[in-house]
Design a protein around this motif. Structure first.
Motif, PDB file in Angstrom:
ATOM      1  N   HIS A  73       0.838  -1.183   0.000  1.00 15.17           N
ATOM      2  CA  HIS A  73       0.000   0.000   0.000  1.00 15.17           C
ATOM      3  C   HIS A  73       0.881   1.244   0.000  1.00 15.17           C
ATOM      4  CE1 HIS A  73      -2.686   3.079   1.695  1.00 15.17           C
ATOM      5  NE2 HIS A  73      -3.630   2.406   1.054  1.00 15.17           N
ATOM      6  N   LYS A  74       0.332   2.365  -0.458  1.00 13.85           N
ATOM      7  CA  LYS A  74       1.117   3.591  -0.545  1.00 13.85           C
ATOM      8  C   LYS A  74       1.653   4.057   0.813  1.00 13.85           C
ATOM      9  CE  LYS A  74      -2.837   6.680  -0.606  1.00 13.85           C
ATOM     10  NZ  LYS A  74      -3.559   7.669  -1.400  1.00 13.85           N
ATOM     11  N   TYR A  75       1.000   3.686   1.912  1.00 15.25           N
ATOM     12  CA  TYR A  75       1.522   4.036   3.230  1.00 15.25           C
ATOM     13  C   TYR A  75       2.935   3.461   3.414  1.00 15.25           C
ATOM     14  CZ  TYR A  75       2.395   4.142   8.209  1.00 15.25           C
ATOM     15  OH  TYR A  75       2.988   4.347   9.424  1.00 15.25           O
ATOM     16  N   HIS A  76       3.112   2.184   3.062  1.00 16.23           N
ATOM     17  CA  HIS A  76       4.418   1.540   3.186  1.00 16.23           C
ATOM     18  C   HIS A  76       5.427   2.203   2.247  1.00 16.23           C
ATOM     19  CE1 HIS A  76       7.538  -1.502   3.465  1.00 16.23           C
ATOM     20  NE2 HIS A  76       7.466  -1.667   2.158  1.00 16.23           N
ATOM     21  N   LEU A  77       5.014   2.444   1.023  1.00 18.89           N
ATOM     22  CA  LEU A  77       5.896   3.091   0.054  1.00 18.89           C
ATOM     23  C   LEU A  77       6.343   4.457   0.570  1.00 18.89           C
ATOM     24  CD1 LEU A  77       7.256   3.200  -2.705  1.00 18.89           C
ATOM     25  CD2 LEU A  77       5.049   3.882  -3.683  1.00 18.89           C
ATOM     26  N   GLU A  78       5.424   5.212   1.116  1.00 17.48           N
ATOM     27  CA  GLU A  78       5.737   6.529   1.677  1.00 17.48           C
ATOM     28  C   GLU A  78       6.769   6.412   2.803  1.00 17.48           C
ATOM     29  OE1 GLU A  78       5.303  10.709   1.976  1.00 17.48           O
ATOM     30  OE2 GLU A  78       4.269   9.440   0.519  1.00 17.48           O
ATOM     31  N   GLN A  79       6.606   5.437   3.686  1.00 15.75           N
ATOM     32  CA  GLN A  79       7.532   5.251   4.806  1.00 15.75           C
ATOM     33  C   GLN A  79       8.938   4.896   4.314  1.00 15.75           C
ATOM     34  OE1 GLN A  79       6.515   6.143   7.894  1.00 15.75           O
ATOM     35  NE2 GLN A  79       4.675   6.609   6.734  1.00 15.75           N
ATOM     36  N   VAL A  80       9.007   4.027   3.331  1.00 12.16           N
ATOM     37  CA  VAL A  80      10.306   3.618   2.789  1.00 12.16           C
ATOM     38  C   VAL A  80      11.003   4.806   2.118  1.00 12.16           C
ATOM     39  CG1 VAL A  80      11.434   2.172   1.052  1.00 12.16           C
ATOM     40  CG2 VAL A  80       9.668   1.195   2.537  1.00 12.16           C
ATOM     41  N   LEU A  81      10.273   5.559   1.314  1.00  6.34           N
ATOM     42  CA  LEU A  81      10.870   6.716   0.630  1.00  6.34           C
ATOM     43  C   LEU A  81      11.339   7.770   1.638  1.00  6.34           C
ATOM     44  CD1 LEU A  81       8.390   7.176  -2.354  1.00  6.34           C
ATOM     45  CD2 LEU A  81      10.678   6.161  -2.410  1.00  6.34           C
ATOM     46  N   ARG A  82      10.567   7.976   2.670  1.00  6.53           N
ATOM     47  CA  ARG A  82      10.948   8.967   3.689  1.00  6.53           C
ATOM     48  C   ARG A  82      12.218   8.539   4.437  1.00  6.53           C
ATOM     49  NH1 ARG A  82       8.491  13.340   3.389  1.00  6.53           N
ATOM     50  NH2 ARG A  82       6.318  13.432   2.780  1.00  6.53           N
ATOM     51  N   ARG A  83      12.323   7.252   4.765  1.00  3.45           N
ATOM     52  CA  ARG A  83      13.514   6.766   5.467  1.00  3.45           C
ATOM     53  C   ARG A  83      14.737   6.770   4.548  1.00  3.45           C
ATOM     54  NH1 ARG A  83      14.291   6.572  10.693  1.00  3.45           N
ATOM     55  NH2 ARG A  83      15.883   5.065  10.244  1.00  3.45           N
ATOM     56  N   ARG A  84      14.554   6.343   3.313  1.00  2.66           N
ATOM     57  CA  ARG A  84      15.686   6.187   2.393  1.00  2.66           C
ATOM     58  C   ARG A  84      16.179   7.518   1.824  1.00  2.66           C
ATOM     59  NH1 ARG A  84      19.514   2.385   1.408  1.00  2.66           N
ATOM     60  NH2 ARG A  84      19.738   1.919  -0.767  1.00  2.66           N
ATOM     61  N   PHE A  85      15.213   8.431   1.535  1.00  5.89           N
ATOM     62  CA  PHE A  85      15.574   9.660   0.829  1.00  5.89           C
ATOM     63  C   PHE A  85      15.104  10.941   1.508  1.00  5.89           C
ATOM     64  CE2 PHE A  85      14.790   6.279  -2.361  1.00  5.89           C
ATOM     65  CZ  PHE A  85      16.099   6.096  -2.779  1.00  5.89           C
TER      66      PHE A  85
ATOM     67  N   LEU B 256      12.198  11.966   1.467  1.00  6.42           N
ATOM     68  CA  LEU B 256      11.222  12.498   0.520  1.00  6.42           C
ATOM     69  C   LEU B 256      10.018  11.570   0.494  1.00  6.42           C
ATOM     70  CD1 LEU B 256      13.635  13.242  -2.464  1.00  6.42           C
ATOM     71  CD2 LEU B 256      12.689  14.927  -0.880  1.00  6.42           C
ATOM     72  N   GLY B 257       8.877  12.102   0.089  1.00  2.00           N
ATOM     73  CA  GLY B 257       7.680  11.291  -0.032  1.00  2.00           C
ATOM     74  C   GLY B 257       7.285  11.078  -1.489  1.00  2.00           C
ATOM     75  N   ILE B 258       6.150  10.453  -1.700  1.00  2.00           N
ATOM     76  CA  ILE B 258       5.661  10.153  -3.050  1.00  2.00           C
ATOM     77  C   ILE B 258       5.495  11.430  -3.871  1.00  2.00           C
ATOM     78  CG2 ILE B 258       3.690   9.235  -4.348  1.00  2.00           C
ATOM     79  CD1 ILE B 258       3.331   7.189  -2.014  1.00  2.00           C
ATOM     80  N   LYS B 259       4.896  12.462  -3.279  1.00  2.00           N
ATOM     81  CA  LYS B 259       4.693  13.730  -4.004  1.00  2.00           C
ATOM     82  C   LYS B 259       6.027  14.387  -4.347  1.00  2.00           C
ATOM     83  CE  LYS B 259       0.112  14.764  -2.274  1.00  2.00           C
ATOM     84  NZ  LYS B 259      -0.718  15.663  -1.463  1.00  2.00           N
ATOM     85  N   ASP B 260       6.980  14.297  -3.433  1.00  2.00           N
ATOM     86  CA  ASP B 260       8.311  14.861  -3.697  1.00  2.00           C
ATOM     87  C   ASP B 260       8.973  14.156  -4.878  1.00  2.00           C
ATOM     88  OD1 ASP B 260       8.201  16.561  -1.351  1.00  2.00           O
ATOM     89  OD2 ASP B 260       8.601  14.752  -0.176  1.00  2.00           O
ATOM     90  N   PHE B 261       8.835  12.831  -4.913  1.00  2.00           N
ATOM     91  CA  PHE B 261       9.410  12.065  -6.017  1.00  2.00           C
ATOM     92  C   PHE B 261       8.772  12.480  -7.336  1.00  2.00           C
ATOM     93  CE2 PHE B 261      12.205   9.658  -3.631  1.00  2.00           C
ATOM     94  CZ  PHE B 261      12.785   8.639  -4.360  1.00  2.00           C
TER      95      PHE B 261
END
Length: 133
Positions: free
Chosen positions: A34-46, A48-53
C-alpha cells in the motif's frame, strides 16, 4: 504495523542516480504494498515522499496500480506487469524491470521486459551508474 523502518538507511547517492536517470528514462517506483508503506520507505531512504518524487520526475505506484476486476496482482505475476503497463500506456518490450526478487524478475522476463536482478553482487546504485553514463 510490524515493519521496522529503522533498518532503512538514507542514501543521497542513490537519489542522485535516480534523478540523473530521469534525464534519459521514465523512472517509476512500483511497490507490492500500500502507498503508506511506500511513503515510509521513501521517507527513510531519501527523506522524501511520493509527491516529492513526482516533482523530481519519478512516478511512484502501489499495489492498486495492478488492479484488474477487483483483484490486486503482486509483481511476481505476469498479470500485474501487463496491467501496469496497459494502464500507463507502456509496451512491456520497452521496459527495463529492476527488482531484488527473483520471482518478480522471472515475471518481467515472461512478459518481454528486460529484467535486471539486483542482489549483493549488483546493486541498484551500480546498475543506475551503468545506464547513466
Amino acid at each position: 504495523k510490524n515493519i521496522n523502518y529503522n533498518k532503512i538507511r538514507k542514501s543521497n547517492v542513490l537519489l542522485e542516480q535516480l534523478i540523473k536517470a530521469t534525464k534519459t528514462y521514465d523512472v517509476v517506483v512500483l511497490s507490492d504494498n500500500h502507498k503508506y508503506h511506500l511513503e515510509q520507505v521513501l521517507r527513510r531512504r531519501f527523506n522524501l515522499g511520493i509527491k516529492d518524487f513526482r516533482s523530481l520526475g519519478i512516478s511512484c505506484y502501489d499495489i492498486t496500480s495492478t488492479e484488474e476486476k477487483g483483484i490486486f496482482w503482486p509483481k511476481n505475476s505476469e498479470r500485474a506487469l501487463i496491467n501496469f503497463c496497459k494502464k500507463h500506456k507502456k509496451r512491456t518490450q520497452n521496459c527495463v524491470f529492476v527488482d531484488n526478487n527473483k520471482a518478480n524478475i522471472m515475471a518481467g522476463k515472461s512478459v518481454g521486459m528486460k529484467s535486471v536482478y539486483i542482489n549483493k553482487h549488483r546493486s541498484l546504485r551500480g546498475f543506475l551508474r551503468t545506464i547513466n553514463h
